[in-house]
Design an enzyme around this catalytic site. Structure first.
Site, PDB file in Angstrom:
ATOM      1  N   ARG A 109       4.035 -13.040  12.327  1.00  0.00           N
ATOM      2  CA  ARG A 109       4.085 -12.650  10.920  1.00  0.00           C
ATOM      3  C   ARG A 109       5.399 -11.978  10.518  1.00  0.00           C
ATOM      4  O   ARG A 109       5.438 -11.103   9.674  1.00  0.00           O
ATOM      5  CB  ARG A 109       2.904 -11.743  10.566  1.00  0.00           C
ATOM      6  CG  ARG A 109       1.543 -12.409  10.723  1.00  0.00           C
ATOM      7  CD  ARG A 109       1.398 -13.634   9.830  1.00  0.00           C
ATOM      8  NE  ARG A 109       0.095 -14.268  10.051  1.00  0.00           N
ATOM      9  CZ  ARG A 109      -0.128 -15.238  10.929  1.00  0.00           C
ATOM     10  NH1 ARG A 109       0.881 -15.721  11.665  1.00  0.00           N
ATOM     11  NH2 ARG A 109      -1.325 -15.756  11.081  1.00  0.00           N
ATOM     12  N   SER A 154      -5.950 -13.347   4.471  1.00  0.00           N
ATOM     13  CA  SER A 154      -6.148 -12.194   5.358  1.00  0.00           C
ATOM     14  C   SER A 154      -5.343 -11.013   4.826  1.00  0.00           C
ATOM     15  O   SER A 154      -4.139 -11.116   4.637  1.00  0.00           O
ATOM     16  CB  SER A 154      -5.705 -12.527   6.783  1.00  0.00           C
ATOM     17  OG  SER A 154      -6.500 -13.560   7.327  1.00  0.00           O
ATOM     18  N   GLU A 194      -0.774  -7.483   5.416  1.00  0.00           N
ATOM     19  CA  GLU A 194       0.054  -8.680   5.274  1.00  0.00           C
ATOM     20  C   GLU A 194       0.545  -8.802   3.841  1.00  0.00           C
ATOM     21  O   GLU A 194       1.560  -9.417   3.576  1.00  0.00           O
ATOM     22  CB  GLU A 194      -0.748  -9.944   5.625  1.00  0.00           C
ATOM     23  CG  GLU A 194      -0.911 -10.200   7.101  1.00  0.00           C
ATOM     24  CD  GLU A 194      -1.422 -11.604   7.388  1.00  0.00           C
ATOM     25  OE1 GLU A 194      -1.340 -12.462   6.478  1.00  0.00           O
ATOM     26  OE2 GLU A 194      -1.885 -11.838   8.497  1.00  0.00           O
TER      27      GLU A 194
END
Length: 304
Positions: A177, A227, A297
């Site tokens: 990520r 998410s 995120e």
């Protein structure tokens, strides 16, 4: 900022269709929340993008560059300055031999489908990720064991001086990520994938199977940013949140999904502030009860 003067300069570059004033960001994020941006700019060429960015710098106007808003939480107060959106016009995709090249605003699903039609495989995992390529490269988006960085050969970006750079996968320094794009504040222009040959029907079947799993396990019928938290080392965010009894917990119109605790969803009337406060509550509760910090995120834009 002299808005009238600035708007006139930008219209001369983009035309009236490419410049919108007081544009609601709720229409440009998958959370379906967020106040108005002073200006929304929609360049359709690379040269147009660079020209617009230079005008904004000359006029000392703050700006953000977005794609499809799939990983953004925008303040209810809106955004002062300009939002440059690439997804509506800079979304071209081309295939040559075993290479797929796509512009930053292209959605991941069409990229995956073009690859499959050309007999190329590897991107099936991305066929259900809702974002655009620019954001996916910046955060090395992934699912079901695959990551965007696994197949990228090179990415063209603009640096902070709005000069064009061509970066190799090694220079992008992909990891979970993250990539050098976000850390260096690069703006993605396009990316090239090198993909292995595959069977189109098998690839389509795999993509459809993964998307069916998404529909079965994720609350896709509610606005969200996917998410909400990154996966902490040695844990799963959703499992930790559920362990803390937060599944179904809500603040205002925002809720920890009852279907998948890793998702914070807009039940239909949420404000960005509700979502933000719920993120903080989940972080605080999980940290106190498990000792694990959940890193979002989701990228926040504006004042919270």
């Amino acid at each position: 900022m002299n808005l009238k003067h600035l708007t006139a300069r930008l219209i001369s570059l983009l035309g009236e269709a490419g410049v919108r004033e007081n544009e609601s960001m709720a229409a440009h994020t998958t959370f379906k929340t967020g106040g108005p941006a002073d200006l929304m700019l929609l360049p359709h060429t690379e040269d147009g993008l660079i020209s617009v960015l230079r005008v904004l710098r000359e006029e000392s106007v703050p700006f953000s560059v977005i794609g499809r808003g799939s990983n953004l939480l925008v303040s209810d107060e809106g955004l002062h300055g300009a939002v440059v959106k690439l997804a509506e016009r800079m979304d071209g995709i081309s295939v040559r031999e075993n290479r797929v090249t796509a512009q930053a605003g292209a959605s991941l699903r069409p990229i995956c489908l073009e690859a499959i039609r050309a007999g190329l495989s590897g991107l099936e995992f991305a066929g259900g990720i809702p974002g655009s390529l620019g954001g996916a490269v910046a955060m090395n988006a992934g699912a079901y064991g695959g990551e965007i960085g696994d197949f990228i050969t090179s990415v063209r970006v603009l640096d902070r001086r709005f000069e064009t750079l061509c970066l190799s996968a090694a220079e992008l320094d992909f990891s979970y990520r993250r990539s050098a794009v976000a850390e260096q504040e690069y703006i993605v222009l396009d990316a090239e994938f090198t993909l292995p040959e595959g069977d189109p029907q098998a690839s389509m079947d795999k993509m459809n199977e993964l998307n069916a799993r998404r529909r079965d396990k994720q609350p896709l019928n509610y606005p969200s940013a996917g998410s909400t938290f990154k996966r902490p080392a040695g844990h799963f965010a959703g499992a930790l949140i559920e362990q803390c009894g937060l599944k179904g917990f809500s603040i205002g119109g925002a809720q920890v999904s009852e279907k998948h605790a890793g998702f914070i969803i807009n039940m239909g009337d949420a404000f960005s502030r509700d979502i933000y406060e719920l993120i903080l509550h989940v972080q605080d509760t999980v940290l106190k009860e498990t000792g694990v910090f959940l890193e979002p995120e989701v990228k926040m834009l504006g004042e919270f």
